[in-house]
Design a protein around this motif. Sequence first.
Motif, mmCIF file in Angstrom:
data_model
loop_
_atom_site.group_PDB
_atom_site.id
_atom_site.type_symbol
_atom_site.label_atom_id
_atom_site.label_comp_id
_atom_site.label_asym_id
_atom_site.label_seq_id
_atom_site.Cartn_x
_atom_site.Cartn_y
_atom_site.Cartn_z
ATOM 1 N N MET A 110 0.834 -1.199 0.000
ATOM 2 C CA MET A 110 0.000 0.000 0.000
ATOM 3 C C MET A 110 0.871 1.252 0.000
ATOM 4 S SD MET A 110 -3.114 -0.747 2.654
ATOM 5 C CE MET A 110 -4.204 -2.144 2.433
ATOM 6 N N LYS A 111 0.426 2.245 -0.723
ATOM 7 C CA LYS A 111 1.148 3.506 -0.786
ATOM 8 C C LYS A 111 0.814 4.366 0.413
ATOM 9 C CE LYS A 111 2.193 7.187 -4.108
ATOM 10 N NZ LYS A 111 1.878 7.720 -5.458
ATOM 11 N N ALA A 112 1.819 4.910 1.066
ATOM 12 C CA ALA A 112 1.578 5.786 2.215
ATOM 13 C C ALA A 112 0.838 7.037 1.750
ATOM 14 C CB ALA A 112 2.901 6.164 2.866
ATOM 15 N N TYR A 113 -0.128 7.487 2.552
ATOM 16 C CA TYR A 113 -0.934 8.652 2.166
ATOM 17 C C TYR A 113 -0.066 9.890 1.945
ATOM 18 C CZ TYR A 113 -5.499 6.449 3.107
ATOM 19 O OH TYR A 113 -6.618 5.660 3.068
ATOM 20 N N LYS A 114 0.983 10.033 2.749
ATOM 21 C CA LYS A 114 1.828 11.235 2.657
ATOM 22 C C LYS A 114 2.605 11.288 1.343
ATOM 23 C CE LYS A 114 5.765 9.185 5.153
ATOM 24 N NZ LYS A 114 6.665 9.121 3.996
ATOM 25 N N ASP A 115 2.713 10.147 0.669
ATOM 26 C CA ASP A 115 3.431 10.092 -0.602
ATOM 27 C C ASP A 115 2.509 10.299 -1.792
ATOM 28 O OD1 ASP A 115 5.801 9.587 0.765
ATOM 29 O OD2 ASP A 115 5.499 7.415 0.699
ATOM 30 N N MET A 116 1.206 10.478 -1.541
ATOM 31 C CA MET A 116 0.249 10.660 -2.632
ATOM 32 C C MET A 116 0.235 12.111 -3.111
ATOM 33 S SD MET A 116 -3.070 8.401 -1.526
ATOM 34 C CE MET A 116 -3.009 6.613 -1.396
ATOM 35 N N SER A 117 -0.054 12.272 -4.385
ATOM 36 C CA SER A 117 -0.223 13.616 -4.943
ATOM 37 C C SER A 117 -1.578 14.175 -4.511
ATOM 38 C CB SER A 117 -0.163 13.557 -6.469
ATOM 39 O OG SER A 117 -1.290 12.835 -6.975
ATOM 40 N N LYS A 118 -1.767 15.446 -4.741
ATOM 41 C CA LYS A 118 -3.053 16.066 -4.393
ATOM 42 C C LYS A 118 -4.187 15.410 -5.172
ATOM 43 C CE LYS A 118 -5.332 20.553 -3.921
ATOM 44 N NZ LYS A 118 -5.193 22.023 -4.058
ATOM 45 N N SER B 85 -4.891 -4.973 8.874
ATOM 46 C CA SER B 85 -5.234 -5.239 7.473
ATOM 47 C C SER B 85 -5.586 -3.974 6.709
ATOM 48 C CB SER B 85 -6.398 -6.242 7.391
ATOM 49 O OG SER B 85 -7.570 -5.685 7.970
ATOM 50 N N GLU B 86 -6.153 -2.978 7.397
ATOM 51 C CA GLU B 86 -6.642 -1.777 6.716
ATOM 52 C C GLU B 86 -5.679 -0.596 6.734
ATOM 53 O OE1 GLU B 86 -9.452 -1.279 4.982
ATOM 54 O OE2 GLU B 86 -10.097 -3.351 5.193
ATOM 55 N N LEU B 87 -4.825 -0.527 7.773
ATOM 56 C CA LEU B 87 -4.018 0.678 7.945
ATOM 57 C C LEU B 87 -2.514 0.465 7.831
ATOM 58 C CD1 LEU B 87 -5.896 2.448 10.921
ATOM 59 C CD2 LEU B 87 -6.231 2.747 8.453
ATOM 60 N N ALA B 88 -2.059 -0.781 7.923
ATOM 61 C CA ALA B 88 -0.609 -1.042 7.852
ATOM 62 C C ALA B 88 -0.036 -0.508 6.541
ATOM 63 C CB ALA B 88 -0.335 -2.534 7.979
ATOM 64 N N GLY B 89 1.030 0.252 6.643
ATOM 65 C CA GLY B 89 1.690 0.784 5.462
ATOM 66 C C GLY B 89 1.188 2.137 5.002
ATOM 67 N N LEU B 90 0.048 2.572 5.520
ATOM 68 C CA LEU B 90 -0.513 3.863 5.092
ATOM 69 C C LEU B 90 0.126 5.036 5.822
ATOM 70 C CD1 LEU B 90 -4.338 3.018 4.823
ATOM 71 C CD2 LEU B 90 -2.544 2.831 3.081
ATOM 72 N N GLU B 91 0.776 4.755 6.954
ATOM 73 C CA GLU B 91 1.459 5.775 7.768
ATOM 74 C C GLU B 91 0.513 6.883 8.225
ATOM 75 O OE1 GLU B 91 5.283 7.039 6.300
ATOM 76 O OE2 GLU B 91 5.574 5.143 5.212
ATOM 77 N N ILE B 92 -0.697 6.472 8.638
ATOM 78 C CA ILE B 92 -1.664 7.445 9.165
ATOM 79 C C ILE B 92 -2.102 7.091 10.595
ATOM 80 C CG2 ILE B 92 -2.535 8.207 6.930
ATOM 81 C CD1 ILE B 92 -4.873 6.250 7.276
ATOM 82 N N GLY B 93 -1.369 6.177 11.214
ATOM 83 C CA GLY B 93 -1.707 5.824 12.592
ATOM 84 C C GLY B 93 -0.788 4.746 13.125
ATOM 85 N N VAL C 223 -6.938 11.943 5.145
ATOM 86 C CA VAL C 223 -6.908 12.549 3.809
ATOM 87 C C VAL C 223 -7.263 14.031 3.901
ATOM 88 C CG1 VAL C 223 -8.071 12.607 1.569
ATOM 89 C CG2 VAL C 223 -7.360 10.416 2.541
ATOM 90 N N GLU C 224 -8.292 14.330 4.687
ATOM 91 C CA GLU C 224 -8.707 15.726 4.842
ATOM 92 C C GLU C 224 -7.578 16.567 5.444
ATOM 93 O OE1 GLU C 224 -13.520 14.910 5.537
ATOM 94 O OE2 GLU C 224 -12.214 15.408 7.238
ATOM 95 N N LYS C 225 -6.867 16.004 6.422
ATOM 96 C CA LYS C 225 -5.778 16.750 7.071
ATOM 97 C C LYS C 225 -4.615 16.974 6.096
ATOM 98 C CE LYS C 225 -3.784 18.551 10.777
ATOM 99 N NZ LYS C 225 -2.680 19.249 10.107
ATOM 100 N N LEU C 226 -4.282 15.947 5.341
ATOM 101 C CA LEU C 226 -3.174 16.074 4.388
ATOM 102 C C LEU C 226 -3.495 17.093 3.295
ATOM 103 C CD1 LEU C 226 -2.195 12.305 4.141
ATOM 104 C CD2 LEU C 226 -0.771 14.135 5.089
ATOM 105 N N LEU C 227 -4.748 17.096 2.827
ATOM 106 C CA LEU C 227 -5.160 18.075 1.825
ATOM 107 C C LEU C 227 -5.154 19.483 2.412
ATOM 108 C CD1 LEU C 227 -8.065 16.112 0.110
ATOM 109 C CD2 LEU C 227 -5.965 16.900 -1.013
ATOM 110 N N GLU C 228 -5.595 19.591 3.663
ATOM 111 C CA GLU C 228 -5.577 20.895 4.342
ATOM 112 C C GLU C 228 -4.148 21.419 4.464
ATOM 113 O OE1 GLU C 228 -6.046 22.293 8.923
ATOM 114 O OE2 GLU C 228 -7.616 20.940 8.178
ATOM 115 N N ASP C 229 -3.229 20.534 4.807
ATOM 116 C CA ASP C 229 -1.822 20.942 4.946
ATOM 117 C C ASP C 229 -1.242 21.368 3.596
ATOM 118 O OD1 ASP C 229 -1.988 20.384 7.618
ATOM 119 O OD2 ASP C 229 -0.929 18.471 7.509
ATOM 120 N N MET C 230 -1.671 20.705 2.535
ATOM 121 C CA MET C 230 -1.191 21.082 1.199
ATOM 122 C C MET C 230 -1.635 22.491 0.820
ATOM 123 S SD MET C 230 -1.658 17.683 -1.166
ATOM 124 C CE MET C 230 -0.561 16.263 -1.031
ATOM 125 N N ASN C 231 -2.832 22.850 1.264
ATOM 126 C CA ASN C 231 -3.401 24.143 0.908
ATOM 127 C C ASN C 231 -2.858 25.257 1.800
ATOM 128 O OD1 ASN C 231 -4.957 23.043 -1.128
ATOM 129 N ND2 ASN C 231 -6.659 22.579 0.269
#
Length: 429
Positions: free
Chosen positions: A1-9, A333-341, A421-429
């Motif tokens: 799974m791709k970490a959320y912080k590595d995703m584009s907007k 199963s749902e969060l491992a590798g996403l680096e969101i918790g 996702v909402e927090k990461l998008l907020e930080d991008m803005n």
Amino acid sequence: MKAYKDMSKEELLTLKAALEEEFKEEEAKGHNLNMARGKPGFSQLDLAMPMLDVVNSTSDMRTVLGNDTRNYGDLDGIGECRRLMADMMGVKKDNVVVCGNSSLNIMYDTVSRSMTKGVNGSTPWCKLDKVKFLCPVPGYDRHFAITEFFGIEMINIPLYDDGPDMDLVEKYVSEDAAVKGIWCVPKYSNPTGISYSDEVVKRFANLKPAAEDFRIYWDNAYCIHHLYDDMQDEILNILDECEKAGNPDMVYIFSSTSKISFPGSGVSAVASSQANIDFIEAQMTIQTIGHDKINQLRHSRFFKNIDGLKAHMKLHAELLRPKFEAVLDTLESELAGLEIGTWIKPRGGYFVSFDALPGCAKNIVAKCKALGVVLTGAGATFPYGKDPQDSNIRIAPSFPTPEEMAAASKVFVLCVKLASVEKLLEDMN
């Protein structure tokens, strides 16, 4: 799974849209699930129901020493119940006073007594300009509520995998005479589930307080609350270690059968040095004629001894394990590798502690509530209800059924993903 912080907007926006659709689907299900408090489930409470038949109108109501439990006497508890609680707490019977149904009540009384009468002859805290308590965090909200109620200043101490930050504890305790105590849940800590290492316990016992009336409030609530037969945490006996270190009076140990028999009708106990016990009992004689000895007799006859207690706790573990595993399996199963918790897999106790991305805990709890899943309020695991990172969430798996726990866990991870996702998008803005 791709970490959320590595995703584009663009990737995050696409993910957000998909999660919002999933959110609507869960909303339509009308969940009504509660993971807020560490309450035993119905099946756990049923385990102790035969206790109600142990003592009845035809029973011999006398203790093994011949004292009548229906009458006055045995201020410090009936002998067989003191023995039972002493063995559970790992201390000598003479160091134990058995009280009512709640160890929280004993802790409140101990702080209240210190406020009005001091500690073993010291100045009453109410006459001091400032009283402070150290609070390992995340920690137990009801501990913090007691000290806040009495106007005691609370100081956050980081809690690590092996216990509190002892460098910081030693610094505060040795340098500031206004520091009068520290709250501790040393085994299967509430909420993280960690247990204090031998080194940490020894450092506690060897503290050199600036205040003669400094005390460690050692709430060993989960001393025999293991989840697994083959993986059980053990901690050193703090009372023994304090005696070895020349600090015999520095600790109060609290425990109860609240999550062993009946939460509203168990028995509780405090253990400490003889000097501390004498001081406590001198005031108990004013406060009460005695606690519920019939209930103490009921518990003693039902459990019989420490082996009976341990056998009973194995039955609890069999009921609790599937609920904990439902949460932990879903998180993995749902969060491992996403680096969101991050979370810890506890070996006992009553909670799973989850650390979300900073700034997300309140949003996650609110989203869960909107979907019908009630969690402990964000911030509750910190003094004054203020988590500086807005990150920690306490999950209490015990009350729902395993099936409900699986459904609640699915809702929880969905809300974690969406809030992140909402927090990461907020930080991008």
